[in-house]
Design an enzyme around this catalytic site. Structure first.
Site, PDB file in Angstrom:
ATOM      1  NE  ARG A 246     -12.357 -14.065   4.327  1.00  0.00           N
ATOM      2  CZ  ARG A 246     -11.055 -14.275   4.250  1.00  0.00           C
ATOM      3  NH1 ARG A 246     -10.313 -13.583   3.420  1.00  0.00           N
ATOM      4  NH2 ARG A 246     -10.485 -15.192   4.997  1.00  0.00           N
ATOM      5  CB  THR A 247     -18.529  -9.916   5.912  1.00  0.00           C
ATOM      6  OG1 THR A 247     -18.448 -10.981   4.980  1.00  0.00           O
ATOM      7  CG2 THR A 247     -19.670  -9.005   5.538  1.00  0.00           C
TER       8      THR A 247
ATOM      9  CE  LYS B 226     -26.574  -9.614  30.289  1.00  0.00           C
ATOM     10  NZ  LYS B 226     -26.533  -8.150  30.090  1.00  0.00           N
TER      11      LYS B 226
ATOM     12  NE  ARG C  18     -22.462 -12.772   7.927  1.00  0.00           N
ATOM     13  CZ  ARG C  18     -21.351 -13.300   7.413  1.00  0.00           C
ATOM     14  NH1 ARG C  18     -20.752 -14.311   7.990  1.00  0.00           N
ATOM     15  NH2 ARG C  18     -20.838 -12.797   6.314  1.00  0.00           N
TER      16      ARG C  18
ATOM     17  CG  HIS D 266     -23.069 -12.272   2.056  1.00  0.00           C
ATOM     18  ND1 HIS D 266     -23.051 -10.978   2.526  1.00  0.00           N
ATOM     19  CD2 HIS D 266     -21.825 -12.771   2.260  1.00  0.00           C
ATOM     20  CE1 HIS D 266     -21.839 -10.720   2.995  1.00  0.00           C
ATOM     21  NE2 HIS D 266     -21.084 -11.790   2.839  1.00  0.00           N
TER      22      HIS D 266
END
Ligand SMILES: Nc1ncnc2c1ncn2[C@@H]1O[C@H](COP(=O)(O)OP(=O)(O)OP(=O)(O)O)[C@@H](O)[C@H]1O
Ligand SMILES: [Mg+2]
Ligand SMILES: [Zn+2]
Lengths: 150, 302
Positions: free
Chosen positions: B51-52, B80, B101, B129
């Site tokens: 969504r974001t 890695k 994010r 957020h």
């Protein structure tokens, strides 16, 4: 002069009234392990202010306030005495700083500071009823009982 | 705001937040403009979020900007074992702005201190957020024509819900009143109650949604994860207190709107969707305009 429980030094700094269990943490926080001058460390003395106290005497060393204030987390009642020519020149008490960098581990396991090679960083948000810290990164607030000294 | 990272909602003051809302309104009227021609924006999703991410990418694409990046840590060098510091330093050389994010709390703050270019936090673990908060503010403004003196009810998992924490902080600038509806063990953390106390704002904590419905202007629903309950039977017993149905809405005020950060599970029955109070899908759409505003303001175009 009254009798000293730890030997005298001619010049340097005496850190007194350290809770006995915190003496080694103070040594670590101040980086005394790497120091080459004479250091006298005594601990588990009886004390009026504390149950058992420790004393650290460092010859030929005068700490900056921002350095010495780092120990306030583990030794909030510590006194600092400057000795010159075997005499007490100046006495101060430690002060809890506004910010604490390194030293304390963030108790939040999901905090970036516990996963990346970096310094922790805390703002002291309360000094009155026990020290409260807010993590600069995860923004969570913690009481003193939750803190772990690195 | 030019070149300033947005990591936590508190990084921008009230005036700056209001300015974002104003610019968002312009984008709502005209979402397609070639303002970001020539800009490269890195979209680093160390944790998947449909969504974001889509909302950011859609916002940037509509303005003609270019996007580079990855959509989960598995397809990046993180797999890695690269440190976040090194990933950010590298991407720093390739782009004008980083949207990120990350599953760890504080990762965005750390990145903003490593990078020379600005960072927009699109969610760091359970912490912040802020673009969600801005779109929530925008939606509240849109539905109530003001932000001042509103009564806002939060329902659900208020302990771990970062959207609730940040929106509470933001609305505290506008003299709002708060009702926190949650089972005891998922109530709003003390930290936020102390914050409201300091600001001298009124709030109450409750255990039943029915008590707040007649009073609030905004009913902000969040998901309660059943797994948070030690015994699933416990959830069955209390769920009526945290799940909203059409029949519960009868005493609501005329201006009341129901919001939800989505995705929802059971906490809003689908029979609410067709009611005029249901506003969560429009809320999601607003995310695009608000992100257009934030991106172009930080890049110094608006
Ligand atoms: N010449 C010295 N060398 C080493 N330590 C000293 C010397 N003179 C004093 N001290 C120590 O410095 C600290 C402060 O000295 P002071 O004479 O003020 O002691 P006090 O009256 O016990 O004070 P306090 O209330 O801080 O315990 C004490 O720990 C004392 O043992
Ligand atoms: Mg003494
Ligand atoms: Zn932390």
């Amino acid at each position: 002069m009254k009798e000293l429980i730890v030997s005298a030094i001619d010049t340097g700094t005496v850190i007194d009234h350290i809770p006995a269990k915190s003496v080694m943490q103070v040594v670590r926080i101040l980086g005394l392990e790497d120091f080459e001058n004479m250091i006298l460390i005594g601990t588990n003395f009886d004390s009026k202010k504390l149950i058992k106290k420790g004393i650290i005497k460092v010859k030929g060393k005068f700490f900056k306030p921002e350095t010495i204030n780092k120990i306030a987390l583990v030794a909030p009642q510590a006194t600092l005495t400057i000795i010159e020519d075997y005499n007490v020149k100046n006495k101060t008490i430690v002060e809890v700083p506004e910010e604490i960098i390194g030293i304390v581990q963030c108790p939040n396991q999901n905090c970036i500071t516990n996963h990346e090679e970096m310094n922790s960083e805390f703002f002291v948000v309360d000094k009155t009823n026990g020290i409260k810290l807010k993590c600069h990164f995860c923004e969570k607030t913690f009481g003193q009982e939750e803190m772990k000294i690195l | 705001m030019k070149n300033r990272s947005l990591v936590s909602i508190c990084d921008y003051n009230k005036d700056e937040q209001l300015k974002i809302l104003e610019v968002s309104k312009e984008f709502e009227k005209k979402p397609k403009q070639r303002l970001l021609d020539g800009f490269v924006i890195a979209s680093l999703f160390f944790e998947p979020s449909t969504r974001t991410r889509l909302s950011f990418e859609s916002a940037i694409n509509m303005l003609g900007g270019r996007i580079i990046g990855f959509t989960d840590a598995g397809s990046s060098s993180v797999k890695k074992g690269e440190s976040l510091r090194d990933t950010i330093r590298t991407v720093n050389n390739y782009s004008d702005l980083i949207v990120m994010r990350h599953p760890l709390d504080g990762a965005a703050r750390f990145a903003s201190e490593v990078a020379d270019i600005p960072i927009i936090n699109a969610g760091d673990g359970a912490n912040q957020h802020p673009t969600q908060t801005m779109l929530d503010l925008y939606t509240i403004m849109q539905t109530q024509n003001k932000l001042e003196n509103l009564k806002v009810g939060f329902v659900g998992d208020l302990k771990y819900g970062r959207t609730v924490h940040s929106l509470t902080q933001a609305l505290a600038n506008f003299n709002c009143e708060f009702s926190f509806v949650a089972p005891n063990f998922l109530q709003i953390p003390t930290q936020y109650k102390e914050f409201l106390d300091e600001k001298g704002l009124k709030y109450e904590t409750l255990a039943n949604i029915h008590e707040v419905i007649p009073e609030v202007d905004i009913l902000y629903m969040t998901r309660i994860q059943r797994e948070r309950f030690s015994d699933p039977q416990e959830y069955e017993k209390v769920k009526d207190a945290y799940e909203l149905k059409k029949s519960d809405m009868e005493p609501a005020k005329k201006n009341m709107k129901v919001l939800h950060p989505l995705p929802r599970v059971n906490e809003i029955n689908i029979d609410v969707d067709s009611m005029p109070e249901a506003y969560y899908f429009q809320q999601a759409l607003n995310g695009v305009f608000v992100r257009q505003a934030i991106v172009s303001m930080i890049l110094g175009i608006k």
